[in-house]
Design a protein around this motif. Structure first.
Motif, short mmCIF file in Angstrom:
data_model
loop_
_atom_site.label_atom_id
_atom_site.label_comp_id
_atom_site.label_asym_id
_atom_site.label_seq_id
_atom_site.Cartn_x
_atom_site.Cartn_y
_atom_site.Cartn_z
N UNK A 1 0.81 -1.21 0.00
CA UNK A 1 0.00 0.00 0.00
C UNK A 1 0.85 1.27 0.00
N UNK A 2 1.93 1.25 -0.76
CA UNK A 2 2.79 2.42 -0.88
C UNK A 2 2.09 3.45 -1.77
N UNK A 3 2.53 4.69 -1.73
CA UNK A 3 1.94 5.74 -2.57
C UNK A 3 2.01 5.38 -4.05
N UNK A 4 3.16 4.90 -4.56
CA UNK A 4 3.20 4.52 -5.98
C UNK A 4 2.19 3.40 -6.30
N UNK A 5 2.09 2.41 -5.43
CA UNK A 5 1.14 1.31 -5.66
C UNK A 5 -0.29 1.84 -5.65
N UNK B 1 1.23 -7.36 -11.92
CA UNK B 1 1.99 -6.10 -11.98
C UNK B 1 2.71 -5.91 -10.66
N UNK B 2 4.00 -5.60 -10.78
CA UNK B 2 4.81 -5.22 -9.63
C UNK B 2 5.01 -3.71 -9.71
N UNK B 3 4.84 -3.01 -8.59
CA UNK B 3 5.14 -1.59 -8.52
C UNK B 3 6.36 -1.47 -7.61
N UNK B 4 7.50 -1.15 -8.21
CA UNK B 4 8.77 -1.16 -7.49
C UNK B 4 9.33 0.23 -7.25
N UNK B 5 9.90 0.40 -6.07
CA UNK B 5 10.66 1.60 -5.77
C UNK B 5 12.01 1.51 -6.46
N UNK B 6 12.42 2.59 -7.08
CA UNK B 6 13.67 2.57 -7.87
C UNK B 6 14.89 2.28 -7.00
N UNK C 1 8.50 6.10 -13.23
CA UNK C 1 7.60 6.13 -14.37
C UNK C 1 6.24 6.75 -14.04
N UNK C 2 5.99 7.01 -12.77
CA UNK C 2 4.69 7.51 -12.36
C UNK C 2 4.49 8.99 -12.70
#
Length: 166
Positions: A24-28, A68-73, A126-127
């Motif tokens: 539940x991160x902001x990017x996710x 889908x994976x939402x990854x922190x850089x 990418x967001x």
């Protein structure tokens, strides 16, 4: 060059690190909101048919066999400015930790592909371009598989067979 020192005490560093979330991160949440608004429905955090998928993907589209994976850089060692920025304090520890994460991510995606799942990784950087991100997500969910050419384009890995002459 001298050794860099951590400006925080071990207790302060531990407290900071314990506050970093994996779910539940902001990017996710941003990706979830975008997809939900477009009418896509999904399961969260690797749930598929009562079992957990390798790597616990952030979003699971079971009927489409896509995740889908939402990854922190930084955490997943992306090749952007943030991902390539290495901490100078305790540098060897961070290098080892981030390389392990990268290797684990690769192994988990290979397991998913072997089990018949298509994967997409969305990077935090990418967001910023929401229209580009939206196109990429839609293309993935509607059939395009990351790493393969778009529909209609010849696959460069497959040589063309010359037509037989009559």
């Amino acid at each position: 060059m001298g050794e860099s020192r951590d400006l925080l005490t071990p207790e302060q560093r531990s407290r900071n690190m314990s506050r970093i979330r994996g779910k539940n991160t902001k990017p996710e949440l941003l990706v979830r909101k975008l997809l939900h608004a477009k009418g896509y429905r999904y399961r969260l955090h690797g749930q598929a048919g009562g079992s957990k998928l390798p790597g616990r993907p952030d979003l699971v589209f079971s009927s489409r066999r896509k995740v889908i994976f939402v990854n922190g850089c930084f955490w997943h060692f992306h090749d952007c400015k943030v991902g390539l920025n290495s901490p100078t304090a305790n540098a060897e520890f961070w290098e080892t930790k981030r390389m392990r994460t990268r290797e684990r991510d690769l192994a988990q995606r290979e397991q998913l592909h072997a089990a018949g799942w298509d994967t997409l990784t969305v990077w935090e950087c990418e967001l910023r371009e929401s229209s580009v991100l939206e196109e990429r997500l839609t293309a993935f969910l509607e059939g395009y598989v990351e790493g393969s050419p778009p529909y209609g384009a010849p696959d460069p890995a497959v040589p063309e067979v010359p037509a037989e002459s009559e």
